[in-house]
Design a protein around this motif. Structure first.
Motif, PDB file in Angstrom:
ATOM      1  N   VAL A   1       3.302  11.681  -9.270  1.00 42.08           N
ATOM      2  CA  VAL A   1       2.211  10.764  -8.510  1.00 42.08           C
ATOM      3  C   VAL A   1       1.327  10.989  -9.684  1.00 42.08           C
ATOM      4  O   VAL A   1       1.360  11.911 -10.658  1.00 42.08           O
ATOM      5  N   ASP A   2       0.438  10.165  -9.339  1.00 41.79           N
ATOM      6  CA  ASP A   2      -0.519   9.539 -10.486  1.00 41.79           C
ATOM      7  C   ASP A   2      -2.181  10.333 -10.194  1.00 41.79           C
ATOM      8  O   ASP A   2      -1.904  11.630  -8.917  1.00 41.79           O
ATOM      9  N   ALA A   3      -2.949  10.430 -11.080  1.00 40.56           N
ATOM     10  CA  ALA A   3      -3.980  11.639 -10.428  1.00 40.56           C
ATOM     11  C   ALA A   3      -4.587  11.056  -9.008  1.00 40.56           C
ATOM     12  O   ALA A   3      -5.234  12.000  -8.548  1.00 40.56           O
ATOM     13  N   ASP A   4      -4.741   9.866  -9.015  1.00 38.83           N
ATOM     14  CA  ASP A   4      -4.555   9.586  -7.013  1.00 38.83           C
ATOM     15  C   ASP A   4      -4.179   8.985  -5.958  1.00 38.83           C
ATOM     16  O   ASP A   4      -3.955   8.891  -4.614  1.00 38.83           O
TER      17      ASP A   4
ATOM     18  N   GLY B   1      -4.453  11.143   2.257  1.00 39.05           N
ATOM     19  CA  GLY B   1      -4.468  10.163   1.963  1.00 39.05           C
ATOM     20  C   GLY B   1      -4.199   8.350   2.197  1.00 39.05           C
ATOM     21  O   GLY B   1      -4.389   7.606   2.156  1.00 39.05           O
ATOM     22  N   THR B   2      -3.606   8.876   0.337  1.00 44.13           N
ATOM     23  CA  THR B   2      -3.170   8.038  -0.596  1.00 44.13           C
ATOM     24  C   THR B   2      -2.329   6.852   0.568  1.00 44.13           C
ATOM     25  O   THR B   2      -1.522   7.648   0.832  1.00 44.13           O
ATOM     26  N   ILE B   3      -2.313   5.699   0.044  1.00 42.96           N
ATOM     27  CA  ILE B   3      -1.699   4.258   1.315  1.00 42.96           C
ATOM     28  C   ILE B   3      -0.350   4.298  -0.548  1.00 42.96           C
ATOM     29  O   ILE B   3      -0.832   3.431  -1.132  1.00 42.96           O
TER      30      ILE B   3
ATOM     31  N   ASN C   1       1.982   9.694   8.993  1.00 46.92           N
ATOM     32  CA  ASN C   1       0.732   9.402   8.892  1.00 46.92           C
ATOM     33  C   ASN C   1       0.088   8.073   8.889  1.00 46.92           C
ATOM     34  O   ASN C   1      -1.288   8.324   8.099  1.00 46.92           O
ATOM     35  N   GLY C   2       0.731   7.193   8.824  1.00 45.04           N
ATOM     36  CA  GLY C   2      -0.298   6.058   8.512  1.00 45.04           C
ATOM     37  C   GLY C   2       0.923   4.837   9.453  1.00 45.04           C
ATOM     38  O   GLY C   2      -1.024   4.417   9.874  1.00 45.04           O
TER      39      GLY C   2
ATOM     40  N   SER D   1      -7.375   8.042  -3.349  1.00 41.25           N
ATOM     41  CA  SER D   1      -7.926   7.322  -3.463  1.00 41.25           C
ATOM     42  C   SER D   1      -9.563   6.821  -3.080  1.00 41.25           C
ATOM     43  O   SER D   1      -9.526   6.781  -2.064  1.00 41.25           O
ATOM     44  N   ALA D   2      -9.879   5.837  -3.698  1.00 36.40           N
ATOM     45  CA  ALA D   2     -11.219   5.660  -3.042  1.00 36.40           C
ATOM     46  C   ALA D   2     -10.931   4.450  -2.570  1.00 36.40           C
ATOM     47  O   ALA D   2     -12.192   4.606  -1.842  1.00 36.40           O
ATOM     48  N   ASP D   3     -10.583   3.276  -3.038  1.00 34.92           N
ATOM     49  CA  ASP D   3     -10.013   2.290  -2.429  1.00 34.92           C
ATOM     50  C   ASP D   3      -8.271   2.225  -1.417  1.00 34.92           C
ATOM     51  O   ASP D   3      -8.553   0.810  -0.631  1.00 34.92           O
ATOM     52  N   ARG D   4      -8.058   2.436  -1.824  1.00 38.51           N
ATOM     53  CA  ARG D   4      -7.092   2.634  -1.343  1.00 38.51           C
ATOM     54  C   ARG D   4      -6.467   3.599  -0.186  1.00 38.51           C
ATOM     55  O   ARG D   4      -5.060   4.457  -0.811  1.00 38.51           O
ATOM     56  N   GLY D   5      -6.811   4.533   0.063  1.00 44.51           N
ATOM     57  CA  GLY D   5      -6.777   5.547   1.456  1.00 44.51           C
ATOM     58  C   GLY D   5      -6.765   4.892   2.581  1.00 44.51           C
ATOM     59  O   GLY D   5      -7.715   4.207   3.339  1.00 44.51           O
ATOM     60  N   ALA D   6      -5.666   5.856   3.446  1.00 45.01           N
ATOM     61  CA  ALA D   6      -5.701   5.891   4.880  1.00 45.01           C
ATOM     62  C   ALA D   6      -7.512   5.798   5.241  1.00 45.01           C
ATOM     63  O   ALA D   6      -8.493   6.861   4.866  1.00 45.01           O
TER      64      ALA D   6
END
Lengths: 387, 213
Positions: free
Chosen positions: A124-127, A156-158, A181-182, A286-291
């Protein structure tokens, strides 16, 4: 007991309305559901069970007969993976990610020991997003299953399941997703995402513990992992947990879009306040694609178990990825897979929210946290610019 | 919290002797943030009586790391260094009414930090046999310098490219750039381990690592 509960990604409070939906099936309508030849009570129970099955199916755009009720997310993950691999026989290839929940990874590890599977863990990447190119390359002609979760339990990364679903479709490989978790928090549509198997759990969305479901597309053939009667399409024996299933259906149907907006606002408020009040922090995820309900933060120069205990002493419950808190003295494998150094994993805290939390609670938590972090940093030999 | 004794919690909540003594007679840093445990101890020691007149600690670590460091400072304060050296990790844990087994290493770390600070003071005051600083001894000392990223010795990590001891001057070449995040931390640790040796006049550290492209 903790006054302020910010560990809702672990489990949630039962909604009183869910309890009401469950109560009749324990006190009055307790008969075992039965298909065609039963007495009235059992026919009634069957009808209620079917209604609940339809409600759960509808929530993910599935058909009712694609829902198999289980004892929870762990069993659903086991039934999906073990059921498929035992049916396939011989040694199969599976693709998954490095940050799946343990009931996926440890099931694969156990089957690997039995010689039933060889599996590839995609990085996975850093986010915390799955590397799609790597995933694409990992899908082989002989791959029988790809398992990628919907939302990561720690950060919480989606995951981009629409894209992943397409990659799997091109290769004709069934996609399993651990959606525990989603589900109920982020959009989840098994048709749009081309998902063939999905695991759900009630207790993460204010339903009861001990009940979950596996969605299974009809063409996917599984072997049961337990043997007994012929319940749940001959895949899951044992008398159905009717009260639990009724609670699960009530829990998912009562979620309103406003609940999600409300929870997301709590998370945003917490993150903004922490950013304003506490220096040397990092967002994990992720700041914008997190749960909407999971916020994971590293506080530099200090360690998470200490933060957790100090919060606990002030009546606040949260979680940490620190090694000092884990039984194996190992830092969060999710954060390490995301490339965080050990010391940042040790200093990580997960706050997870529900519709029962309030802005007032977030403010009180922030007040406590500010003090605790400052005190621990005063104690730490790593803190720069100490007065 | 049920795992911890009341005394551990009490020391965790109200740690004694926190901080750093500015004009310390001896100092030691043990552990690393990568392992989740790190401890720094500073001491004031009376030259005539060998009594530890002051002791302070700083900790990056869990509850038991903080509690064991706190109890060790209480146990050592006012004692002679000879007495303090005999404090064992089990004794420290007992003093806290026990530690969970998985946390016992915290007591070991606290005891080690105290011992190495005392050891350093004794070396500086010529109380331990004056053994000349050989390349062997330098290597032994460097094995206790850890890369904080990994908690592994810089020797095992192969960060130590070369070193040399000649006429009291120790020269060390490290495979790190001067800009490296932990360059100053590692160089501080090396100075702490070597500067005080009786026949060492100077420790030169060269950062000769190639910058990442």
């Amino acid at each position: 007991m903790n006054e302020i509960y910010l560990d809702n990604a672990t489990t949630t409070k039962l909604d009183p309305q869910v309890l009401e939906a469950m109560r009749p099936f324990m006190l009055e309508e307790y008969a075992v559901p039965s298909g065609h030849f039963g007495y009235q009570s059992s026919l009634d129970a069957k009808e209620k069970l079917d209604q609940a099955r339809a409600a759960v199916a509808q929530s993910i755009n599935a058909e009712p007969d694609e829902i198999i009720f289980t004892s929870g997310g762990t069993e659903a993950n086991n039934l999906a993976i073990q059921g498929l691999l035992r049916k396939a026989k011989g040694k199969s290839h599976v693709v998954t990610t490095a940050i799946e929940q343990e009931s996926v990874l440890n099931t694969l590890r156990a089957l690997e020991k039995e010689g039933l599977v060889e599996f590839t863990m995609v990085s996975v990447d850093a986010d915390g997003f799955v590397n799609l190119n790597e995933l694409k390359a990992a899908l082989r002609d002989d791959t029988v299953l790809c398992s990628v979760h919907l939302v990561n339990h720690e950060v919480g990364t989606i995951q981009p399941l629409v894209e992943i679903g397409k990659l799997c479709e091109e290769k004709g490989i069934p996609l399993h997703t651990d959606a525990v978790n989603g589900w109920g928090h982020v959009p989840f549509d098994v048709r749009e995402m081309n998902v063939s198997l999905a695991s759900l759990a009630a207790h993460k969305i204010h339903g009861p513990k001990g009940v979950g479901a596996l969605y299974r597309r009809k063409e996917i053939k599984l072997l049961p992992i337990m043997y007994g009667g012929y319940n749940e399409f001959e895949l899951r024996p044992g008398i159905e947990n009717v009260p639990g299933i009724a609670g699960m259906a009530r829990a998912i149907t009562m979620i309103e879009p406003e609940h999600i907006t409300y929870i997301h606002n709590l998370k945003r408020t917490m993150w903004e306040l922490v950013g304003q009040e506490i220096p040397w922090i990092h967002l994990n995820g992720s700041a914008d694609r997190g749960a909407p309900h999971i916020l994971n933060i590293t506080f530099d120069y200090i360690e998470g178990e200490s933060i957790l205990l100090h919060l606990d002493m002030r009546g606040i419950a949260a979680a940490t990825g620190s090694a000092c808190f884990s039984k194996a003295l190992e830092a969060s494998y999710v954060l390490l897979a995301m490339g965080r150094p050990h010391e940042q994993a040790h200093g990580s805290m997960r706050f997870s929210f529900s519709r029962f939390n309030t802005t007032e609670e977030i403010k009180r938590t922030l007040g406590a946290l500010k003090q605790i972090v400052a005190d621990l940093r005063r104690l730490s030999p790593l803190t720069p610019d100490k007065e | 919290m049920a795992l911890y004794s009341k005394k551990v919690i009490e020391h965790f909540k109200h740690p004694r002797n926190v901080g750093e003594i500015a004009d310390a007679d001896a100092a030691a840093m043990e552990g690393s943030p990568a392992c989740g445990d790190m401890l720094k101890i500073t001491l004031k020691i009376d030259e005539k009586t060998h009594v530890i007149t002051d002791i302070k600690f700083e900790s990056f670590g869990c509850a038991s790391n903080i509690a064991t460091a706190s109890i060790i400072t209480e146990m050592a304060k006012g004692r002679t260094i000879e007495e303090a050296e005999r404090i064992g990790w089990k004794q420290a844990a007992d003093e806290l009414d026990g530690l969970p087994p998985v946390k016992m290493h915290c007591a070991v770390l606290a005891v080690d930090a105290l011992k190495s600070a005392i050891e350093q003071w004794k070396e500086r005051h010529g109380l331990v046999e004056k053994e000349p600083t050989t390349p062997d001894k330098v290597l032994r000392k460097l094995r206790n310098v850890l890369n904080p990223l990994t908690g592994v010795s810089i020797v095992r990590m192969q960060l130590l490219l070369d070193f040399d001891v000649a006429d009291g001057i120790v020269t060390i070449d490290l495979d790190l750039t001067p800009e490296h995040k932990f360059a100053s931390h590692i160089s501080e640790e090396i100075h702490e381990k070597l500067d005080h040796l009786w026949d060492v006049k100077e420790v030169k550290i060269n950062f000769v690592g190639k910058p990442e492209v």
